[in-house]
Design a protein around this motif. Structure first.
Motif, PDB file in Angstrom:
ATOM      1  N   GLY A  84       0.413  -1.168   0.163  1.00 39.46           N
ATOM      2  CA  GLY A  84       0.101   0.125  -0.184  1.00 39.46           C
ATOM      3  C   GLY A  84       0.566   1.214  -0.223  1.00 39.46           C
ATOM      4  O   GLY A  84       1.929   1.241   0.105  1.00 39.46           O
ATOM      5  N   ALA A  85      -0.202   2.443  -0.421  1.00 37.43           N
ATOM      6  CA  ALA A  85       0.778   3.264  -0.523  1.00 37.43           C
ATOM      7  C   ALA A  85       1.174   4.051   0.962  1.00 37.43           C
ATOM      8  O   ALA A  85       2.520   4.709   1.231  1.00 37.43           O
ATOM      9  CB  ALA A  85       0.216   4.934  -1.149  1.00 37.43           C
ATOM     10  N   ALA A  86       0.546   3.635   1.602  1.00 43.12           N
ATOM     11  CA  ALA A  86       1.077   4.747   2.924  1.00 43.12           C
ATOM     12  C   ALA A  86       2.215   3.951   4.061  1.00 43.12           C
ATOM     13  O   ALA A  86       2.890   4.721   4.391  1.00 43.12           O
ATOM     14  CB  ALA A  86       0.127   4.190   4.118  1.00 43.12           C
ATOM     15  N   ARG A  87       2.505   3.037   3.300  1.00 47.01           N
ATOM     16  CA  ARG A  87       3.517   2.418   4.054  1.00 47.01           C
ATOM     17  C   ARG A  87       4.989   2.114   3.103  1.00 47.01           C
ATOM     18  O   ARG A  87       5.419   0.964   3.457  1.00 47.01           O
ATOM     19  CB  ARG A  87       3.156   0.504   4.701  1.00 47.01           C
ATOM     20  CG  ARG A  87       2.096   0.205   5.263  1.00 47.01           C
ATOM     21  CD  ARG A  87       2.194  -0.731   5.868  1.00 47.01           C
ATOM     22  NE  ARG A  87       3.260  -1.692   7.144  1.00 47.01           N
ATOM     23  CZ  ARG A  87       2.586  -2.378   7.472  1.00 47.01           C
ATOM     24  NH1 ARG A  87       1.092  -3.307   7.341  1.00 47.01           N
ATOM     25  NH2 ARG A  87       3.518  -3.426   7.867  1.00 47.01           N
ATOM     26  N   PHE A  88       4.560   2.348   1.914  1.00 46.83           N
ATOM     27  CA  PHE A  88       5.902   1.958   1.078  1.00 46.83           C
ATOM     28  C   PHE A  88       7.026   2.685   0.840  1.00 46.83           C
ATOM     29  O   PHE A  88       8.141   2.723   0.310  1.00 46.83           O
ATOM     30  CB  PHE A  88       4.968   2.841  -0.539  1.00 46.83           C
ATOM     31  CG  PHE A  88       5.701   2.682  -1.753  1.00 46.83           C
ATOM     32  CD1 PHE A  88       6.239   1.362  -1.570  1.00 46.83           C
ATOM     33  CD2 PHE A  88       6.501   3.713  -2.200  1.00 46.83           C
ATOM     34  CE1 PHE A  88       6.489   1.258  -3.346  1.00 46.83           C
ATOM     35  CE2 PHE A  88       7.688   3.481  -2.954  1.00 46.83           C
ATOM     36  CZ  PHE A  88       7.568   1.562  -3.724  1.00 46.83           C
TER      37      PHE A  88
END
Length: 449
Positions: free
Chosen positions: A323-327
């Motif tokens: 996901g973008a949040a943890r990328f």
């Protein structure tokens, strides 16, 4: 030294991006790149060149590479694979133009002048970083201002009425900041670099597959021209093979992004990535069959195609998993783990060449490793997809069970409330029948007498 610093500085870059955002990190990295290259123009020893070019410029490029990849996930969602493919197409453009540019600068300005001009060119990274418009950062100043107002109000009126005068939102924000201050150092560090990713099943599959892949990913590029010379091909024709590879790579990356963005491929993009790695390895396994220049040209075309496919989806598949949040944290952790195999791949290939006196064993090693990595990723991603479907079914079943239980509990509570109200109101008054009416009149007549 340059690639070692570039790869190992990944976690530092991720922490800085999580703390300050992509724009200031890229601008600072551009300044470091320019300063390192310009300082190299005044060096008088190899050690000084290691420090200026390897450490300073390498760290600066690390601060440019990861924020540039991370910002794509923040700007794009629907067409993110296409955006990644177009962004990655810049690397082969520079690969095909930097070598003749360096030769031109060296012939006209010498090595000192070349470093000076390259440093000035790299300062344009600051301009590129200034175009990284932040997204979703407007709420932070408001939150900080509310916290400051709450602290000021509590300090000015320390009695109990002060708490009543503070807005509820400010009180909650103030209590939130106090809780954050009580956290230990490890939890605060984990906020900027999420180590819980090592418990993520998809992330671990991706990491293991990429560690295997990078053992054979870069070595064929390093030894392609020497292999052509070993077969008796002249120097300029051997160097032209890299240009062919770069041109095909340049076209393959955005094309792969378009294919990966299609409705047939994107839901199962991990399979496409696994196929690209295995296809890359198959090209290396067939390379020893090329005994002439025509065969090497065909190999360069297919190698450029496979190389571009892998590079176009290298970060897109990681973003699809975590996901973008943890990328941001995922990129930093991946680069620090992968840097060892990236640096070990070419030396292992060179050792095989020196041991057996033939380049074919190096290509066979690289091909076998990449086919193994592609097969591993394909099988494990199949397992991951099956587990995700199973977990989704269990989650939906749990939600339906909770809804049913809640509905039954609501009906029971409503029934209890109705019964309680009925007991409080007393028994209902029944209408009088004719017999009871006559008795009532008789009693009333006697009472009147």
């Amino acid at each position: 030294m340059f690639f070692l610093v570039l790869a190992s500085a990944g976690p530092i870059s991720s922490i800085l991006v999580n703390r300050f955002g992509s724009r200031p990190v890229v601008i600072f990295g551009g300044l470091l790149c320019g300063i390192g290259m310009i300082s190299a123009a005044f060096c008088t020893s190899i050690l000084q060149l290691y420090i200026c070019v390897g450490v300073i410029s390498g760290f600066g490029l690390a601060l440019n590479l990861q924020p540039s990849v991370i910002i794509i996930g923040k700007y794009f969602l629907k067409r993110r694979p296409i955006a990644n493919g177009l962004a990655m197409a810049g690397s082969p453009v520079m690969l095909s133009t930097l070598a003749p540019l360096n030769q031109f600068l060296f012939d006209n300005f010498g090595w000192r002048g070349s470093f000076f001009i390259l440093g000035a060119i790299l300062l344009n990274c600051c301009v590129a970083g200034a175009l990284f418009r932040p997204i979703g950062m407007a709420a932070d100043p408001v939150r900080k201002q509310s916290v400051k107002q709450a602290e000021k109000t509590v300090k000015e009126q320390p009695n109990n009425s002060a708490v009543e005068m503070v807005p509820p939102t400010a009180v909650s924000l103030l209590s939130g900041t106090e809780d954050e201050d009580d956290k230990d150092c490890c939890e605060k560090f984990n906020k900027y670099l999420d180590f819980s990713l090592f418990k993520h099943r998809g992330f671990l599959i991706y990491l293991i597959g990429n560690v295997l892949m990078f053992l054979g990913f870069f070595a064929p590029i390093v030894f392609l021209a020497p292999y052509a010379k070993h077969l008796g091909i002249d120097e300029y024709s051997a160097a032209f093979l890299l240009s062919i590879l770069a041109i095909v790579d340049m076209i393959a990356r955005p094309t792969t992004g378009i294919i990966a963005n299609s409705k047939w491929v994107r839901p199962k993009i991990q399979y496409f990535f696994s196929f690209s790695i295995a296809f890359n390895g198959a090209c290396h396994l067939l390379c020893p069959l090329a005994t002439g220049y025509t065969g090497l040209v065909i190999y360069s075309i297919f190698f450029g195609l496979a190389f571009g496919m892998v590079c176009a989806m290298l970060f897109e598949t990681l973003m699809d998993l975590v996901g973008a949040a943890r990328f941001t944290s995922a990129v930093g952790l991946v680069t620090i783990v992968e840097c060892c195999t990236i640096l070990l791949g070419p030396p292992i290939g060179g050792t095989l060449i020196d041991t057996f006196g033939d380049y074919k064993y190096m290509f066979i090693k690289c091909g076998a490793v990449m086919v193994l990595a592609g097969t591993f990723l394909f099988i494990m991603n199949y397992y991951n997809y099956r587990m995700l479907v199973k977990e989704e079914r269990e989650r939906k079943a749990t939600e339906e069970t909770m809804k049913d239980n809640k509905h039954i509990r609501t009906e029971t509570e409503d029934g209890n409330i109705w019964a309680k109200e009925k007991m409080q109101d007393g028994p209902e008054v029944e209408p009088l029948t004719d017999e009871k009416e006559g008795l009532k009149k008789e009693v009333n007549g006697k009472s009147e007498v």
